[in-house]
Motif scaffolding. Structure first.
Motif, PDB file in Angstrom:
ATOM      1  N   GLU A  55       0.824  -1.204   0.000  1.00 52.91           N
ATOM      2  CA  GLU A  55       0.000   0.000   0.000  1.00 52.91           C
ATOM      3  C   GLU A  55       0.863   1.261   0.000  1.00 52.91           C
ATOM      4  OE1 GLU A  55      -3.232   0.241  -0.325  1.00 52.91           O
ATOM      5  OE2 GLU A  55      -3.480  -1.928  -0.410  1.00 52.91           O
ATOM      6  N   ILE A  56       0.271   2.359  -0.436  1.00 54.30           N
ATOM      7  CA  ILE A  56       0.949   3.649  -0.449  1.00 54.30           C
ATOM      8  C   ILE A  56       0.950   4.235   0.955  1.00 54.30           C
ATOM      9  CG2 ILE A  56       0.829   6.001  -1.375  1.00 54.30           C
ATOM     10  CD1 ILE A  56      -0.476   4.741  -3.879  1.00 54.30           C
ATOM     11  N   ALA A  57       2.065   4.839   1.336  1.00 53.68           N
ATOM     12  CA  ALA A  57       2.208   5.371   2.694  1.00 53.68           C
ATOM     13  C   ALA A  57       1.540   6.735   2.808  1.00 53.68           C
ATOM     14  CB  ALA A  57       3.686   5.472   3.062  1.00 53.68           C
ATOM     15  N   CYS A  58       0.211   6.719   2.792  1.00 51.45           N
ATOM     16  CA  CYS A  58      -0.588   7.936   2.880  1.00 51.45           C
ATOM     17  C   CYS A  58      -1.431   7.863   4.150  1.00 51.45           C
ATOM     18  CB  CYS A  58      -1.479   8.071   1.647  1.00 51.45           C
ATOM     19  SG  CYS A  58      -2.577   9.492   1.674  1.00 51.45           S
ATOM     20  N   TYR A  59      -1.303   8.882   4.996  1.00 55.32           N
ATOM     21  CA  TYR A  59      -1.965   8.858   6.299  1.00 55.32           C
ATOM     22  C   TYR A  59      -2.813  10.112   6.494  1.00 55.32           C
ATOM     23  CZ  TYR A  59       1.348   5.140   7.365  1.00 55.32           C
ATOM     24  OH  TYR A  59       2.082   3.975   7.340  1.00 55.32           O
ATOM     25  N   LEU A 101      16.292  14.505   9.021  1.00 54.30           N
ATOM     26  CA  LEU A 101      15.170  14.166   8.147  1.00 54.30           C
ATOM     27  C   LEU A 101      14.859  15.305   7.181  1.00 54.30           C
ATOM     28  CD1 LEU A 101      12.660  12.512  10.662  1.00 54.30           C
ATOM     29  CD2 LEU A 101      14.198  11.366   9.055  1.00 54.30           C
ATOM     30  N   ARG A 102      14.609  14.956   5.952  1.00 56.70           N
ATOM     31  CA  ARG A 102      14.175  15.931   4.953  1.00 56.70           C
ATOM     32  C   ARG A 102      12.646  15.977   5.015  1.00 56.70           C
ATOM     33  NH1 ARG A 102      16.956  12.804   0.149  1.00 56.70           N
ATOM     34  NH2 ARG A 102      16.001  11.180   1.452  1.00 56.70           N
ATOM     35  N   VAL A 103      12.126  17.027   5.635  1.00 57.20           N
ATOM     36  CA  VAL A 103      10.691  17.147   5.859  1.00 57.20           C
ATOM     37  C   VAL A 103      10.137  18.311   5.047  1.00 57.20           C
ATOM     38  CG1 VAL A 103       8.866  17.474   7.557  1.00 57.20           C
ATOM     39  CG2 VAL A 103      10.936  16.213   8.178  1.00 57.20           C
ATOM     40  N   LEU A 104       9.107  18.041   4.278  1.00 56.75           N
ATOM     41  CA  LEU A 104       8.447  19.058   3.468  1.00 56.75           C
ATOM     42  C   LEU A 104       7.046  19.302   4.021  1.00 56.75           C
ATOM     43  CD1 LEU A 104       8.159  20.842   0.890  1.00 56.75           C
ATOM     44  CD2 LEU A 104       7.391  18.768  -0.311  1.00 56.75           C
ATOM     45  N   GLN A 142      11.971  13.561  -0.547  1.00 55.84           N
ATOM     46  CA  GLN A 142      11.851  13.890   0.870  1.00 55.84           C
ATOM     47  C   GLN A 142      11.759  12.623   1.710  1.00 55.84           C
ATOM     48  OE1 GLN A 142      12.074  17.199   1.499  1.00 55.84           O
ATOM     49  NE2 GLN A 142      12.055  17.591  -0.702  1.00 55.84           N
ATOM     50  N   ASP A 143      11.984  12.772   3.005  1.00 53.25           N
ATOM     51  CA  ASP A 143      11.777  11.657   3.933  1.00 53.25           C
ATOM     52  C   ASP A 143      10.347  11.631   4.460  1.00 53.25           C
ATOM     53  OD1 ASP A 143      14.463  10.622   3.947  1.00 53.25           O
ATOM     54  OD2 ASP A 143      15.046  12.387   5.106  1.00 53.25           O
ATOM     55  N   LEU A 144       9.702  12.806   4.426  1.00 57.58           N
ATOM     56  CA  LEU A 144       8.368  12.925   4.997  1.00 57.58           C
ATOM     57  C   LEU A 144       7.702  14.171   4.414  1.00 57.58           C
ATOM     58  CD1 LEU A 144       6.212  12.143   7.203  1.00 57.58           C
ATOM     59  CD2 LEU A 144       7.508  13.605   8.778  1.00 57.58           C
ATOM     60  N   GLY A 160       6.578   8.523  -4.681  1.00 56.46           N
ATOM     61  CA  GLY A 160       7.606   7.513  -4.532  1.00 56.46           C
ATOM     62  C   GLY A 160       7.352   6.713  -3.265  1.00 56.46           C
ATOM     63  N   GLN A 161       8.400   6.552  -2.439  1.00 58.06           N
ATOM     64  CA  GLN A 161       8.279   5.816  -1.176  1.00 58.06           C
ATOM     65  C   GLN A 161       8.105   6.743   0.026  1.00 58.06           C
ATOM     66  OE1 GLN A 161       8.097   2.425  -1.255  1.00 58.06           O
ATOM     67  NE2 GLN A 161       8.143   2.779  -3.465  1.00 58.06           N
ATOM     68  N   THR A 162       7.935   8.040  -0.236  1.00 55.15           N
ATOM     69  CA  THR A 162       7.861   9.023   0.857  1.00 55.15           C
ATOM     70  C   THR A 162       6.511   8.974   1.563  1.00 55.15           C
ATOM     71  OG1 THR A 162       9.326  10.489  -0.390  1.00 55.15           O
ATOM     72  CG2 THR A 162       8.096  11.460   1.447  1.00 55.15           C
ATOM     73  N   PRO A 163       6.497   8.823   2.882  1.00 54.34           N
ATOM     74  CA  PRO A 163       5.230   8.865   3.613  1.00 54.34           C
ATOM     75  C   PRO A 163       4.616  10.271   3.562  1.00 54.34           C
ATOM     76  CG  PRO A 163       6.956   7.870   4.942  1.00 54.34           C
ATOM     77  CD  PRO A 163       7.629   8.501   3.768  1.00 54.34           C
ATOM     78  N   LEU A 164       3.304  10.313   3.458  1.00 54.73           N
ATOM     79  CA  LEU A 164       2.566  11.580   3.418  1.00 54.73           C
ATOM     80  C   LEU A 164       1.559  11.591   4.555  1.00 54.73           C
ATOM     81  CD1 LEU A 164       0.957  13.262   0.322  1.00 54.73           C
ATOM     82  CD2 LEU A 164      -0.438  12.764   2.329  1.00 54.73           C
ATOM     83  N   VAL A 165       1.501  12.713   5.270  1.00 60.74           N
ATOM     84  CA  VAL A 165       0.519  12.886   6.340  1.00 60.74           C
ATOM     85  C   VAL A 165      -0.309  14.125   6.031  1.00 60.74           C
ATOM     86  CG1 VAL A 165       0.137  13.363   8.789  1.00 60.74           C
ATOM     87  CG2 VAL A 165       1.972  11.808   8.087  1.00 60.74           C
TER      88      VAL A 165
END
Length: 203
Positions: free
Chosen positions: A30-34, A64-67, A126-128, A155-160
């Motif tokens: 699954e996609i890391a979307c929260y 961490l590279r946080v956007l 980004q990392d996050l 990509g593989q970057t988690p999104l919140v």
């Protein structure tokens, strides 16, 4: 802000900085979307907490590279880059909000904004990624439409996404009332997203 929301907000930082979360462990393919949903009436307090989370990320997790993307600011920047912001403001004065919304429906289509975000901010590097401003940008931009497009550029970057409304695992309801998307009677929109901190979760 009620005690339950305060407890949930206190769990955000340790959760999003955990190696398990950042590596998307345990979610299969699954996609890391929260989604972090919250009552719309607590918007100002949540904004303060998001700002505090950003400060703590910068001071204690500087590696961490946080956007952080405030969707209202993103929409304004996008319109400015396309030379449409001044025109939109002038139109608002003459034709009102309804006229502006009709005119911006095309330029602010989720697909176009997604392409802009991918080129301008490179979320996959980004990392996050944290997203706020969902309520402020509505109805110019609808969060569910953007989420569906962002999946292809993350990509593989988690999104919140901090969401002023409710999310039951399948359906987003902005402000707790407006059901996102359109669906046939008896069906619900499906979102490839997880609840970041479920209601009733203990630290």
């Amino acid at each position: 802000m009620n005690a339950e929301l305060a407890t949930r907000l206190n769990q955000v930082l340790p959760r999003i900085t955990s190696p398990k979360f950042l590596s998307s462990e345990g979610i299969g393919n699954e996609i890391a979307c929260y989604i972090f949903d919250y009552p719309a009436q607590d918007e100002l307090q949540v904004r303060e907490q998001v700002a505090l989370i950003q400060k703590r990320l910068a001071s204690h997790h500087a590696q961490l590279r946080v956007l952080h993307l405030n969707l209202f600011d993103v929409a304004l920047a996008y319109l400015e880059k396309r030379g449409l912001l001044a025109k939109a403001l002038k139109m608002q004065a003459t034709k009102g909000d309804a006229g502006v919304l009709r005119a911006l429906k095309g330029p602010l289509a989720a697909e176009k904004l997604c392409d802009y975000l991918a080129a301008e901010h490179e979320p996959a590097k980004q990392d996050l990624v944290l997203i706020s401003g969902v309520g402020s940008v509505w109805p110019m931009l609808r969060a569910h439409s953007l989420l569906n497009c962002l999946h292809s550029v993350m990509g593989q970057t988690p999104l919140v996404m901090f969401y002023p409304g409710s999310f039951d695992g399948t359906t987003l309801r902005l402000f707790g009332r407006i059901e996102s998307g359109t669906s046939r009677p008896g069906t619900k929109p499906y979102y490839r997203a997880f609840t970041l901190v479920p209601t009733g979760t203990n630290p």
